[in-house]
Design a protein around this motif. Structure first.
Motif, PDB file in Angstrom:
ATOM      1  N   PRO A 191       0.925  -1.211   0.048  1.00 43.71           N
ATOM      2  CA  PRO A 191      -0.091   0.085   0.125  1.00 43.71           C
ATOM      3  C   PRO A 191       0.752   1.177  -0.136  1.00 43.71           C
ATOM      4  O   PRO A 191       0.460   2.335  -0.723  1.00 43.71           O
ATOM      5  CB  PRO A 191      -0.859  -0.006   1.334  1.00 43.71           C
ATOM      6  CG  PRO A 191      -0.945  -1.595   1.621  1.00 43.71           C
ATOM      7  CD  PRO A 191       0.441  -2.185   1.077  1.00 43.71           C
ATOM      8  N   PHE A 192       1.982   1.124   0.676  1.00 44.71           N
ATOM      9  CA  PHE A 192       2.992   2.436   0.585  1.00 44.71           C
ATOM     10  C   PHE A 192       3.482   2.862  -0.741  1.00 44.71           C
ATOM     11  O   PHE A 192       3.511   3.913  -1.010  1.00 44.71           O
ATOM     12  CB  PHE A 192       3.991   1.995   1.625  1.00 44.71           C
ATOM     13  CG  PHE A 192       5.086   3.302   1.997  1.00 44.71           C
ATOM     14  CD1 PHE A 192       4.573   4.321   2.773  1.00 44.71           C
ATOM     15  CD2 PHE A 192       6.104   3.291   1.377  1.00 44.71           C
ATOM     16  CE1 PHE A 192       5.356   5.322   2.878  1.00 44.71           C
ATOM     17  CE2 PHE A 192       7.017   4.439   1.500  1.00 44.71           C
ATOM     18  CZ  PHE A 192       6.789   5.552   2.566  1.00 44.71           C
ATOM     19  N   VAL A 247       0.244  -7.841   8.003  1.00 47.71           N
ATOM     20  CA  VAL A 247       1.199  -8.185   6.620  1.00 47.71           C
ATOM     21  C   VAL A 247       2.450  -7.390   6.703  1.00 47.71           C
ATOM     22  O   VAL A 247       2.576  -6.240   6.966  1.00 47.71           O
ATOM     23  CB  VAL A 247       0.162  -7.477   5.502  1.00 47.71           C
ATOM     24  CG1 VAL A 247       0.924  -7.836   3.920  1.00 47.71           C
ATOM     25  CG2 VAL A 247      -1.253  -8.259   5.225  1.00 47.71           C
ATOM     26  N   ASN A 248       3.520  -8.370   6.421  1.00 50.97           N
ATOM     27  CA  ASN A 248       4.830  -7.693   6.423  1.00 50.97           C
ATOM     28  C   ASN A 248       5.225  -7.122   7.578  1.00 50.97           C
ATOM     29  O   ASN A 248       5.877  -6.295   7.747  1.00 50.97           O
ATOM     30  CB  ASN A 248       4.887  -6.788   5.306  1.00 50.97           C
ATOM     31  CG  ASN A 248       6.328  -6.471   4.793  1.00 50.97           C
ATOM     32  OD1 ASN A 248       7.104  -7.296   4.834  1.00 50.97           O
ATOM     33  ND2 ASN A 248       6.674  -5.402   4.457  1.00 50.97           N
ATOM     34  N   ASN A 249       4.613  -7.670   8.634  1.00 50.90           N
ATOM     35  CA  ASN A 249       4.871  -7.427  10.195  1.00 50.90           C
ATOM     36  C   ASN A 249       4.678  -5.841  10.376  1.00 50.90           C
ATOM     37  O   ASN A 249       5.261  -5.255  10.982  1.00 50.90           O
ATOM     38  CB  ASN A 249       6.348  -7.595  10.543  1.00 50.90           C
ATOM     39  CG  ASN A 249       6.712  -9.042  10.296  1.00 50.90           C
ATOM     40  OD1 ASN A 249       5.661  -9.979  11.279  1.00 50.90           O
ATOM     41  ND2 ASN A 249       7.739  -9.498  10.016  1.00 50.90           N
ATOM     42  N   SER A 253      -2.466   2.112   7.767  1.00 49.31           N
ATOM     43  CA  SER A 253      -3.076   2.078   9.066  1.00 49.31           C
ATOM     44  C   SER A 253      -4.383   2.276   9.303  1.00 49.31           C
ATOM     45  O   SER A 253      -5.028   2.613   8.264  1.00 49.31           O
ATOM     46  CB  SER A 253      -1.948   2.854   9.970  1.00 49.31           C
ATOM     47  OG  SER A 253      -2.514   4.171   9.773  1.00 49.31           O
ATOM     48  N   GLY A 254      -4.914   2.367  10.627  1.00 48.60           N
ATOM     49  CA  GLY A 254      -6.109   2.471  10.890  1.00 48.60           C
ATOM     50  C   GLY A 254      -6.462   4.025  11.033  1.00 48.60           C
ATOM     51  O   GLY A 254      -7.639   4.506  11.679  1.00 48.60           O
ATOM     52  N   GLY A 255      -5.656   4.945  10.717  1.00 45.79           N
ATOM     53  CA  GLY A 255      -5.691   6.345  10.964  1.00 45.79           C
ATOM     54  C   GLY A 255      -4.580   6.996  10.886  1.00 45.79           C
ATOM     55  O   GLY A 255      -3.188   6.195  11.184  1.00 45.79           O
ATOM     56  N   MET A 257       9.326  -2.202  15.089  1.00 41.27           N
ATOM     57  CA  MET A 257       8.946  -3.035  15.871  1.00 41.27           C
ATOM     58  C   MET A 257       7.310  -3.275  15.472  1.00 41.27           C
ATOM     59  O   MET A 257       6.722  -2.257  15.024  1.00 41.27           O
ATOM     60  CB  MET A 257       8.911  -2.806  17.146  1.00 41.27           C
ATOM     61  CG  MET A 257      10.032  -2.595  17.929  1.00 41.27           C
ATOM     62  SD  MET A 257      10.329  -2.560  19.678  1.00 41.27           S
ATOM     63  CE  MET A 257      10.411  -0.909  19.771  1.00 41.27           C
ATOM     64  N   TYR A 258       6.668  -4.120  15.794  1.00 43.60           N
ATOM     65  CA  TYR A 258       5.373  -4.636  15.548  1.00 43.60           C
ATOM     66  C   TYR A 258       4.893  -5.480  16.706  1.00 43.60           C
ATOM     67  O   TYR A 258       5.398  -6.339  17.179  1.00 43.60           O
ATOM     68  CB  TYR A 258       5.015  -5.341  14.227  1.00 43.60           C
ATOM     69  CG  TYR A 258       3.731  -5.529  13.810  1.00 43.60           C
ATOM     70  CD1 TYR A 258       2.914  -4.202  13.473  1.00 43.60           C
ATOM     71  CD2 TYR A 258       3.119  -6.703  13.782  1.00 43.60           C
ATOM     72  CE1 TYR A 258       1.489  -4.391  13.114  1.00 43.60           C
ATOM     73  CE2 TYR A 258       1.767  -6.993  13.434  1.00 43.60           C
ATOM     74  CZ  TYR A 258       0.785  -5.708  13.297  1.00 43.60           C
ATOM     75  OH  TYR A 258      -0.452  -6.080  12.907  1.00 43.60           O
TER      76      TYR A 258
END
Length: 363
Positions: free
Chosen positions: A206-207, A262-264, A270-272, A306-307
């Motif tokens: 998406p990026f 997805v992809n860590n 994002s959600g916002g 980090m995720y």
């Protein structure tokens, strides 16, 4: 080279000045066309206490920064020869009063409005004239004085300054190679990467779709993600002496919420808007120590992230590994050095970011 904002529990004797060559006290502002502190009684006393720390490191250069993100008044101040002269005189008096070693111009940005600041087409020429005037003023002091300016880590900025003219007057350009994915991005990414990632490396994310749209409508001159390596290569290509380039490290991270696994979490929608920025000492305390957060390393970007699967949180930041790599890169590339925003965000514990930089620089 440390940018430094005096902390609430200000203890100048605890600032690790032995590990620095330059410290830039931040910020003064353009007030009524002059360089001033908003609250001189408080800030002035803190700056004086900082200058005293040179007793612990006589080679330390203590400087003052003017401006910062959202700071206005620059375009008006630089507009005429008369208005520039007024500012330059006030800067000279300020440097003499506090016995400083130089100054950093942090105009964000000539010709481009940052956070609603005034910008004019004339800013381009006026910035050059301002830097020339500052250089001439600083050269009148008996001891050598340093002049630096904070520059952007993206190419469009350099269309609005006369780069090679300005570099005749500046000792260094402090390239802000952080916020490369900005505070208004709903897409996750590396905000302070060293490595030059190509669009092909992130194809299908998406990026990348977001970057493609920015590129196609002309909002971004570059189809690839931003990075320190990329902007350094660009500046050298433009004719800047590598020894005058100082790259930036972030002593803070950016955190996004509602990020799919997805992809860590990397390069995702994002959600916002992100939760915001977080000082490195908070990241170490809250996130590095929390088992729900897993650290990953991106070999292409030469950057950690980090995720947290459980809370769908994604963190982009610099850690001890990435700042050491940046430091090694500056030495291998023959650059002027490394700077960071900002010292007060570092951990006071062992194994700080500054420790990692200092160790890498002195191995």
């Amino acid at each position: 080279m440390a940018y430094y904002v005096a902390e609430r529990n200000y203890k100048p004797e605890e600032i690790p000045v032995e590990k620095l060559t330059h410290i830039i006290y931040s910020f003064t502002n353009v007030i009524d066309g002059e360089m001033k502190f908003r609250n001189e009684e408080v800030a002035g006393a803190k700056l004086e206490a900082l200058v005293k720390q040179k007793e612990r490191n006589p080679d330390l250069k203590v400087m003052i920064a003017c401006g910062g993100w959202g700071a206005d008044g620059f375009s008006d101040m630089a507009l005429t020869e008369e208005s520039r002269a007024k500012f330059i005189k006030s800067a000279s008096e300020f440097i003499a009063k506090y016995q400083l070693d130089g100054m950093d111009m942090d105009w964000e940005y000539p010709g481009i409005s940052g956070a609603g600041t005034m910008a004019r087409p004339e800013d381009t020429k006026n910035f050059t004239a301002l830097m020339k005037g500052l250089r001439e003023m600083l050269d009148q002091f008996e001891t050598p004085k340093i002049l630096t300016f904070a520059s952007a880590g993206w190419k469009r900025y350099y269309d609005f300054i006369e780069l090679n003219e300005v570099m005749k007057y500046a000792n260094y350009t402090n390239v802000m190679t952080y916020d490369q994915v900005s505070g208004v991005s709903i897409y996750t990414g590396h905000h302070t990467p060293l490595g030059d990632v190509k669009s092909g490396d992130i194809a299908g994310t998406p990026f990348q779709a977001h970057l493609d749209s920015l590129y196609s409508n002309g909002d971004n001159l570059d189809p690839d993600p931003r990075s320190a390596e990329k902007i350094v290569d660009f500046l050298i290509q433009e004719g800047v002496d590598p020894k005058q380039i100082v790259i930036g490290s972030a002593f803070y991270g950016r955190v996004w919420k509602g990020v799919p696994p997805v992809n860590n979490g990397l390069y995702q929608l994002s959600g916002g808007l992100q939760i915001g920025w977080m000082a490195y000492h908070q990241i170490r305390e809250k996130y590095e120590a929390d088992g729900k957060f897993k650290r990953y390393w991106d070999e292409k970007a030469k950057s950690p992230y980090m995720y947290n699967t459980e809370d769908s949180l994604f963190v982009s930041y610099d850690d001890t590994v990435s700042v050491a790599l940046k430091t090694e890169y500056t030495m291998e590339k023959g650059l002027g050095g490394i700077m960071f925003w900002e010292l007060g965000n570092d951990t006071k514990e062992e194994g700080s970011l500054l420790d990692a930089i200092y160790k890498a620089a002195n191995e």
